[in-house]
Scaffold this motif. Structure first.
Motif, mmCIF file in Angstrom:
data_model
loop_
_atom_site.group_PDB
_atom_site.id
_atom_site.type_symbol
_atom_site.label_atom_id
_atom_site.label_comp_id
_atom_site.label_asym_id
_atom_site.label_seq_id
_atom_site.Cartn_x
_atom_site.Cartn_y
_atom_site.Cartn_z
ATOM 1 N N VAL A 54 -52.732 -36.939 -10.029
ATOM 2 C CA VAL A 54 -51.575 -36.131 -10.438
ATOM 3 C C VAL A 54 -50.677 -36.930 -11.379
ATOM 4 C CG1 VAL A 54 -49.489 -34.962 -9.631
ATOM 5 C CG2 VAL A 54 -51.631 -34.736 -8.345
ATOM 6 N N ASN B 109 -61.557 -33.030 -10.292
ATOM 7 C CA ASN B 109 -60.961 -34.077 -9.463
ATOM 8 C C ASN B 109 -61.134 -33.782 -7.978
ATOM 9 O OD1 ASN B 109 -59.516 -36.073 -11.356
ATOM 10 N ND2 ASN B 109 -58.830 -34.103 -12.136
ATOM 11 N N GLY B 110 -61.057 -32.504 -7.611
ATOM 12 C CA GLY B 110 -61.262 -32.160 -6.209
ATOM 13 C C GLY B 110 -62.674 -32.477 -5.743
ATOM 14 N N TRP C 261 -59.331 -29.164 -14.241
ATOM 15 C CA TRP C 261 -58.769 -30.396 -13.674
ATOM 16 C C TRP C 261 -58.910 -30.401 -12.160
ATOM 17 C CZ3 TRP C 261 -54.625 -30.791 -10.259
ATOM 18 C CH2 TRP C 261 -54.096 -32.071 -10.070
ATOM 19 N N LEU C 262 -58.518 -29.301 -11.523
ATOM 20 C CA LEU C 262 -58.556 -29.217 -10.062
ATOM 21 C C LEU C 262 -59.994 -29.257 -9.551
ATOM 22 C CD1 LEU C 262 -56.905 -28.845 -7.474
ATOM 23 C CD2 LEU C 262 -57.118 -26.371 -7.784
ATOM 24 N N TRP D 230 -55.797 -26.415 -15.905
ATOM 25 C CA TRP D 230 -55.574 -26.835 -14.514
ATOM 26 C C TRP D 230 -56.764 -26.501 -13.609
ATOM 27 C CZ3 TRP D 230 -55.660 -23.496 -10.380
ATOM 28 C CH2 TRP D 230 -55.532 -22.126 -10.665
ATOM 29 N N GLN D 231 -57.484 -25.422 -13.893
ATOM 30 C CA GLN D 231 -58.627 -25.081 -13.047
ATOM 31 C C GLN D 231 -59.744 -26.110 -13.191
ATOM 32 O OE1 GLN D 231 -58.868 -20.932 -14.625
ATOM 33 N NE2 GLN D 231 -59.003 -20.368 -12.468
ATOM 34 N N ALA E 59 -55.854 -39.195 -5.162
ATOM 35 C CA ALA E 59 -55.273 -37.875 -5.403
ATOM 36 C C ALA E 59 -53.889 -38.004 -6.029
ATOM 37 C CB ALA E 59 -55.208 -37.088 -4.099
#
Length: 535
Positions: free
Chosen positions: A208, A286-287, A282-283, A279-280, A204
């Motif tokens: 970033v 990766n999440g 990406w989140l 970012w959405q 995580a």
């Protein structure tokens, strides 16, 4: 003198370190002299259209115009389709030579890589010198259309070299070099409990960092402490694979310094903060990868460890220790600010002043020199830092940038018609860019599709997206960055992390064994992301 004093010698005293610092200082002095002579300022004025940038061809009066200044690409004629053969051969060599028994060891030497890349680059230049007889569009230092002349087309060769090397390659390789060298001065050591949560936290943080110090920088900083934390475990390969998914690839899509293809887009006019709008995606990606890793490791791999290994892991715990961050963390921030603020095509925020051409790159090199001089040589030695990986990138991409020029010019002339004819949308661009990025280098793949999608007439296009419709640019960007993780050869850090893991005793899967993981885990997640955000 104490041993601590000896080991804290500055990195400039590493073997070859002094020579690197001296070369960097020579570059800085040369640029200062050029600034005094108003040379880079003149290039910037030409790039902004403030000065005439036609160069007369001396061969004959009929061609006295030479480099004719034009403001539309319509006057340039694209080369034939077969002119992209050197580009295809070079990408094929990058993909295939490391896999063939006959060439794998030969290809390991950077000199051999350079011979192949430079040789095919010379073939491309030979085409422009002797076989191409239609106008060629030039982009450096300002826009121009080079007209054909009698005899050898020297003007074409100069234009192609300027486009490839001065306009694209130098900014690209300087950024990668800066991030690679400065990040190499940061070392994280320690041995935490190697449970799913701890390993997931490593990834995580890396996901970033990847957007802010580059996927290569983040991978080089975090892979060694991750391996040290997991050294008591027998099942580690899957952890390295997820690390490649997240830190080496999917984490790097928020800023243009995160992954090489996005920086090429930045050089083509995409706004520095535009990719933050992803970012959405990406989140989500990766999440979901982190959640999948924690479940897989907890429910399967961690339970397969022996009781003895788990007890040993719990006993041999050392706190994390970060060295070199005070100096190099500040310098990495300086690189980000230089890229964001010193774009010669844009005025410095709050002023009307445009930074001179290459000031951005010179500032980055100055920060590298500071890192080498003021950082600890012991940290770099313990990181096994060397220049081999960045030299490999430099050797290959000097040929890639030259060989791709015919493809870029063809797509620049026909891209809008291709998109219209086949009704290509964001999802189609995502899969097309991603499929090629899986097996070829994702940076030139991104640039080819970026050029294909350019459409200044589209209402969804803007200067901030490089004249590419925003939704389509999202598909291209996500395809290049995320699907570079599909194979070991999709992105540079993938193979570097694999090699470091194997040297640490981790038995990594084969090329196709790795693809089994990516096809079964990464591909479904990317398909879901595509359905939710792009389809």
């Amino acid at each position: 003198m104490s041993s601590d004093a000896i080991t804290m010698n500055r990195a400039g005293t590493l073997p070859g370190g002094n020579s690197v610092v001296l070369v960097l200082l020579a570059v800085l002095l040369a640029y200062a002299a050029a600034m005094f002579a108003h040379v880079p300022q003149g290039w910037t004025e030409q790039s902004l259209g403030h000065a005439a940038h036609a160069v007369a061809a001396p061969e004959s009066a009929a061609h006295a115009a030479g480099l004719a200044v034009e403001h539309a690409a319509d006057h340039a004629s694209p080369p034939p389709a077969w002119s992209v053969i050197p580009f295809v051969l070079l990408l094929g060599a990058i993909a295939i030579f490391p896999l063939l028994h006959a060439t794998e060891h030969w290809w390991e030497h950077n000199l051999n890589r350079f011979k192949v890349a430079a040789g095919l680059g010379l073939v491309t230049l030979g085409y422009y010198a002797f076989l191409h007889h239609a106008p060629v569009e030039a982009h450096w230092p300002g826009h121009a259309v080079v007209q054909p002349v009698d005899g050898v087309q020297v003007g074409f060769v100069k234009a192609i070299l300027a486009n490839a090397i001065l306009h694209e390659y130098i900014p690209f390789i300087v950024l990668l070099f800066s991030l690679y060298v400065i990040a190499g001065g940061i070392r994280i050591t320690g041995d935490l409990t190697a449970d799913p949560l701890t390993n997931g936290l490593f990834m995580a943080v890396g996901g970033v960092l990847a957007s802010f110090i580059g996927t290569t920088g983040a991978a080089m900083v975090l892979i060694r402490p991750l391996l040290e934390t997991n050294r008591e475990r027998k099942n580690v390969a899957h952890t390295v694979i997820f690390f490649i998914f997240i830190v080496c690839n999917c984490g790097g899509c928020l800023l243009p310094i995160g992954d090489p293809p996005l920086f090429l887009g930045y050089l083509k006019g995409v706004g520095f903060l535009w990719t933050m709008g992803l970012w959405q995606e990406w989140l989500f990606t990766n999440g979901l990868l982190l959640l999948t890793y924690c479940l897989v490791d907890h429910l399967w791999f961690h339970r397969r460890e022996t009781i003895r290994d788990i007890e040993r892991d719990l006993k041999q715990v050392r706190r994390l220790k970060i060295e070199g961050l005070a100096v190099n963390g500040a310098l990495l921030t300086g690189v980000v600010l230089a890229v964001a603020l010193l774009d010669p095509s844009k005025a410095l925020p709050g002023t009307e002043w445009h930074p001179p051409m290459y000031l951005r790159e010179v500032v980055q090199l100055a920060l590298v020199a500071a890192s080498l001089h003021f950082g600890s040589s012991r940290v770099r030695e313990e990181n096994n830092f060397n220049y081999a990986a960045i030299v490999e990138v430099a050797a290959l991409f000097v040929g890639i940038f030259v060989c791709m020029q015919p493809a870029l010019q063809i797509l620049n002339a026909n891209g809008a018609a291709i998109v219209e004819k086949f009704k290509l949308g964001p999802a189609e661009f995502f899969w097309a860019t991603g499929a090629l990025s899986s097996f070829l280098d994702n940076a030139p793949t991104y640039l080819v599709f970026f050029q294909t999608a350019q459409d200044p007439a589209s209402a969804a296009s803007s200067a901030d997206t490089g004249q590419v419709p925003a939704a389509i640019l999202s598909g291209i960007s996500l395809g290049a960055v995320f699907m570079g993780a599909m194979t070991y050869i999709g992105n540079g850090p993938n193979f570097m992390v694999k090699a470091i893991a194997e040297k640490s005793g981790v038995k990594m899967p084969s090329f196709f064994g790795y693809m089994a993981y990516s096809c079964c885990i990464l591909l479904p997640i990317l398909a879901l992301m595509n359905w939710l955000f792009l389809a």
